[in-house]
Enzyme design. Structure first.
Site, PDB file in Angstrom:
ATOM      1  N   HIS A 145       0.881  -1.176   0.000  1.00  0.00           N
ATOM      2  CA  HIS A 145       0.000   0.000   0.000  1.00  0.00           C
ATOM      3  C   HIS A 145       0.920   1.229   0.000  1.00  0.00           C
ATOM      4  O   HIS A 145       2.004   1.184   0.589  1.00  0.00           O
ATOM      5  CB  HIS A 145      -0.803   0.148   1.285  1.00  0.00           C
ATOM      6  CG  HIS A 145      -1.682  -0.988   1.689  1.00  0.00           C
ATOM      7  ND1 HIS A 145      -1.212  -2.103   2.322  1.00  0.00           N
ATOM      8  CD2 HIS A 145      -3.027  -1.135   1.615  1.00  0.00           C
ATOM      9  CE1 HIS A 145      -2.234  -2.913   2.616  1.00  0.00           C
ATOM     10  NE2 HIS A 145      -3.340  -2.351   2.201  1.00  0.00           N
TER      11      HIS A 145
ATOM     12  N   ASP B 286       2.361   1.993   3.379  1.00  0.00           N
ATOM     13  CA  ASP B 286       3.401   1.098   3.930  1.00  0.00           C
ATOM     14  C   ASP B 286       4.789   1.598   3.580  1.00  0.00           C
ATOM     15  O   ASP B 286       5.753   1.310   4.290  1.00  0.00           O
ATOM     16  CB  ASP B 286       3.328  -0.314   3.317  1.00  0.00           C
ATOM     17  CG  ASP B 286       1.964  -0.934   3.374  1.00  0.00           C
ATOM     18  OD1 ASP B 286       1.209  -0.601   4.298  1.00  0.00           O
ATOM     19  OD2 ASP B 286       1.658  -1.749   2.477  1.00  0.00           O
TER      20      ASP B 286
END
Ligand code: XUL
Ligand code: CO
Length: 435
Positions: free
Chosen positions: A99, A102
């Site tokens: 993501h 992240d």
């Protein structure tokens, strides 16, 4: 290159008799199973979020992991990327997934967040070229930041819808640039906490429009990967609209997307929805929408999403059986959406977790292939439905008979069907020969 795992060499296949905990006992990436290598069948991916971004927190306690890259600046993000690719190479996995949240620190503005994401994209581009580890899928985190607390596409505030649309665009761009095989959308906040404040009709239309824009943009930029929705019934929202595969299929049909969007199915989400994992995979293959899988294991008592690494071979084998029967993955793969237990604080715990998970999947795949190659099971199913090949049965099925015609035949021929055994115990014993 970082040295977080202390000169750990690349993990090798050593076979079933090996007692080396950092060796594969079942996953031999070059072994041919039903005409393809295990690596080509399984297409393993490591999830950036659980392994590198999660700090070991739970609802009652804070950080337990002590990682040198925890921090909120670009230097920390770069170190995190170094360690991530160090681990991908040690495990010899072909793919990873991430993501935006992240991999990059959140910016002060949308523009700064995208600029940081693109800077990480530059780093990933080089690392992909150096290591050969590729991107299975990218996705936008549209659930952690407080702006998304009442939903992303389904938010009552159109500015949140716009922010989510812009964020998806940026993430599709970087996924496309990195040669991602898929783009995933998981709607953790696309649902409600209470129906009392929710207009479901509007929220469905908002989600339908967002997904149509995603598909339009995919074609515009020439992204050849698959767009995938990830079903989950609840958590973090009390109720999520992408409840399970069947619900997602109905939604896709309603908004004309059933030929454009497939599903990314996760083991733990299937359990939370009251299904088995193989049920969800079989539902997807039945409707022709199987995309990819998020491999993990759920605790059967807890009632929440425990995201454990898989170690239940029969569960995994039945899922791979349905995957193999449908022709195997095309763009999809086996992404370990799984996290350590919060007491597993050592770097080596990350390696044990993935080695065990990869071996569990390899055993499941080989068992599934053995079931198919043996043929007894498939013959049983074939015979169970064999009478449907008869001319009269086919005429009923393909619309050549009406209810009145069928009723007339049942009466004139005095049809009185004899019950037939469903053979469940026999089949359970048969499958147990292989798993
Ligand atoms: C949450 C979950 C996500 C998705 C990607 O339960 O599975 O990590 O896989 O957003
Ligand atoms: Co997932």
């Amino acid at each position: 290159m970082s040295n977080f795992f202390g000169d750990q060499p690349v993990i090798q296949f050593e076979g079933q008799n090996s007692s080396n905990p950092l060796a594969f006992r079942h996953y031999d990436k070059d072994e041919i199973v039903m005409g393809k290598t295990m690596a080509e069948h399984l297409r393993f991916a490591v999830a950036y979020w659980h392994s590198f971004a999660w700090e070991g927190t739970d609802p009652f306690g804070g950080q337990t992991f002590d990682r040198p890259w925890f921090g909120n600046d670009m230097a920390a993000a770069k170190l995190k990327a170094d360690v991530a690719f160090e681990m991908f190479s040690i495990l010899d996995v072909p793919y990873f997934c991430f993501h935006d949240a992240d991999v990059r620190p959140e910016g002060e503005t949308y523009a700064q967040s995208v600029q940081r994401l693109n800077a990480l994209g530059d780093i990933f581009e080089k690392k992909i070229a150096q290591t050969g580890v590729k991107l299975l899928w990218g996705t936008a985190n549209l659930f952690s930041h407080k702006r998304f607390m009442s939903g992303a596409a389904t938010n009552p505030d159109p500015d949140v819808f716009a922010y989510a649309a812009a964020t998806i665009k940026a993430n599709m761009d970087v996924t496309h640039r990195l040669g991602g095989q898929n783009y995933v959308l998981w709607g953790g906040r696309e649902g409600y906490e209470t129906l009392l404040n929710t207009d479901m009709t509007r929220e469905f239309d908002q989600m339908g429009r967002m997904l149509n824009m995603v598909v339009e943009y995919k074609h515009k930029i020439g992204f050849s990967g698959a767009i995938l929705l990830e079903p989950k019934p609840q958590e973090p929202s009390k109720h999520q609209y992408d409840y399970d595969v069947a619900t997602v299929y109905g939604f896709l049909k309603k908004y004309g997307l059933e030929n454009e969007i497939k599903v990314n199915i996760e083991v733990g989400h299937a359990i939370l929805a009251g299904h088995t994992f193989e049920h969800e995979v079989a539902t997807a293959t039945t409707h022709g929408i199987l995309g990819s899988i998020d491999m993990n294991r759920n605790d059967y008592q807890s009632g929440w999403d425990t995201d454990q690494f898989p170690n239940n071979v029969p569960e995994v084998a039945l899922a791979y059986y349905h995957i193999l029967k449908s022709g195997g993955f095309t763009n999809g793969g086996t992404n370990f959406d799984a996290k350590l237990r919060r007491q597993s604080i050592d770097p080596v715990d990350l390696l044990h977790a993935h080695v065990g998970g990869m071996d569990t999947c390899a055993r499941g795949l080989k068992a599934a292939a053995a079931i198919i190659e043996d043929g007894t099971y498939d013959d049983y199913i074939e015979k169970r439905y064999a009478d449907w090949t008869g001319a009269e049965a086919q005429a009923m099925l393909n619309g050549e008979r009406s209810l009145e015609q069928i009723a007339a035949r049942v009466e004139s021929q005095n049809i009185s069907p004899e019950p037939r055994s469903g053979g469940q115990e026999y089949l359970e014993n048969l499958i147990n020969r292989f798993v």
